[in-house]
Design an enzyme around this catalytic site. Structure first.
Site, PDB file in Angstrom:
ATOM      1  N   SER A 102       0.643  -1.490   0.182  1.00  0.00           N
ATOM      2  CA  SER A 102       0.285  -0.047   0.259  1.00  0.00           C
ATOM      3  C   SER A 102       0.907   1.252  -0.343  1.00  0.00           C
ATOM      4  O   SER A 102       1.718   1.054  -1.049  1.00  0.00           O
ATOM      5  CB  SER A 102      -0.924   0.678   1.286  1.00  0.00           C
ATOM      6  OG  SER A 102      -1.910   1.001   1.246  1.00  0.00           O
ATOM      7  N   HIS A 254      -8.081  -5.494  -0.808  1.00  0.00           N
ATOM      8  CA  HIS A 254      -6.303  -5.774  -0.417  1.00  0.00           C
ATOM      9  C   HIS A 254      -5.470  -5.800   0.306  1.00  0.00           C
ATOM     10  O   HIS A 254      -4.345  -5.905   0.347  1.00  0.00           O
ATOM     11  CB  HIS A 254      -6.892  -3.544  -0.171  1.00  0.00           C
ATOM     12  CG  HIS A 254      -5.447  -2.854  -0.270  1.00  0.00           C
ATOM     13  ND1 HIS A 254      -4.401  -1.913  -0.788  1.00  0.00           N
ATOM     14  CD2 HIS A 254      -5.130  -1.897   1.810  1.00  0.00           C
ATOM     15  CE1 HIS A 254      -3.356  -1.520  -0.569  1.00  0.00           C
ATOM     16  NE2 HIS A 254      -3.596  -0.685   1.232  1.00  0.00           N
TER      17      HIS A 254
END
Length: 273
Positions: A102, A254
Site C-alpha cells: 500500500s 487490499h
C-alpha cells in the site's frame, strides 16, 4: 551473527526509535515496509515463510505501530524513503530486496529513485499511486486547535470491523485478533498527531515521468477486488515502470498478505530467484 528465531528490538535511526523485527540466517536480505495506519503485523503470515529463504527485516514506520511518533519528523514519502535507506545502512545491509504494501509502495519507489543501487528488486503489494497532495484548505485546517478532535471523530466514526471489511474481500477472515491489533492505535493520542502531520506533509505520489526513470525490476501484486487501491492503479504502474510485471489474484481485497499469504510468498520467491 545468525539466528532462525524472530528477534524484536528498537533501533535508533536519525534520533527516532524504530521498532524492528528481524531474522538473520546468512541468506539474502529482504526488507518489509507496511502501509498507512498499519504495522509489521501486516506481514505476520509471510514472515515465517520468507525466513526459510531470506534474512528478513521489518520496521514499523515512524508514526505507526510500536515505533516513535515524533512531532519533529516531516512525514512525507521522501523522508520515509531516506529513513529506510538509513535503516539499511545502520543494519549494515549493502543491498536488499524490498516488499512493500500500500503506502509502503510509494516509500519503496522513492527509495528506488534516490538509491537504486541499494535495491535488488521491488515487490509492491497493492501499492498506492498517482495520489495528489491534500488540498490547501485541508492542510490549513490541520493547524486549527480542534482539528485533532475532528480526525479522531472521522477515524472512529466506524467500528474497526467496518474498516477491516473495506480491506478484505473474504470477511470471514476478520477475527478478534485482527480487530484488536488494528484497533489498538486508535486509543493513542500520538497516533492522531502523526496522521495530521502526514496529511500536512505528504507530497504528490511520484509522477509518471519520475516512475519512468526507475530501472529496478518490479513485481506488482494486486487483489482484483481491492477497494482501497483499485487494480487500475496497478495497470497504470505497470505501464509507467520500465521493468515491471503485474500479477492479480481473483476474489482478493487490499490486505493480500492476510488473504493469500502462500501465493504472495510464492510470487516473491519466483521474482527474487
Amino acid at each position: 551473527m545468525s539466528s532462525t528465531e524472530i528477534q524484536q528490538t528498537y533501533i535508533k535511526v536519525d534520533n527516532i526509535n524504530l521498532y524492528c523485527e528481524f531474522v538473520l540466517n546468512d541468506k539474502p536480505p529482504i526488507l518489509l515496509i507496511h502501509g498507512f495506519a498499519s504495522s509489521i503485523f501486516t506481514f505476520r503470515r509471510i514472515i515465517p515463510l520468507l525466513q526459510k529463504h531470506f534474512s528478513v527485516f521489518a520496521v514499523d514506520l515512524p508514526g505507526f505501530g510500536k515505533s516513535e511518533k515524533p512531532t519533529s519528523f516531516v512525514y512525507n514519502f521522501q523522508n520515509y524513503a531516506k529513513l529506510m535507506l538509513e535503516c539499511i545502512h545502520k543494519l549494515e545491509i549493502p543491498n536488499t530486496y524490498i516488499v512493500a504494501h500500500s503506502m509502503g509502495g510509494q516509500i519503496a519507489l522513492n527509495m528506488a529513485l534516490i538509491a537504486p543501487e541499494k535495491i535488488n528488486k521491488l515487490i509492491l503489494l497493492c501499492s498506492s499511486g498517482y495520489l495528489k497532495r491534500s488540498k490547501k484548505l485541508l492542510i490549513c485546517s490541520s493547524y486549527l486547535p480542534f482539528f485533532e478532535k475532528f480526525v479522531q471523530y472521522y477515524v472512529r466514526r466506524k467500528e474497526v470491523k467496518e474498516h477491516l471489511k473495506n480491506v478484505f474481500y473474504n470477511h470471514t477472515l476478520i477475527n478478534e485478533e485482527l480487530i484488536r491489533e488494528f484497533g489498538s492505535p486508535l486509543s493513542e493520542k500520538s497516533f492522531y498527531k502523526a496522521l495530521i502531520r502526514l496529511l500536512r506533509h505528504r507530497e504528490d505520489d511520484l509522477l509518471p515521468e519520475q516512475l519512468q526513470t526507475i530501472q529496478v525490476p518490479t513485481l506488482l501484486v494486486w487483489g482484483e477486488e481491492d477497494r482501497v487501491v483499485p487494480l487500475e492503479i496497478g495497470k497504470r504502474l505497470v505501464q509507467d515502470l520500465p521493468d515491471a510485471k503485474l500479477i492479480t489474484y481473483k476474489k482478493t481485497g487490499h490486505l493480500i498478505t492476510e488473504e493469500k499469504p502462500d501465493l504472495v510468498f510464492k510470487n516473491i520467491l519466483l521474482h527474487t530467484s
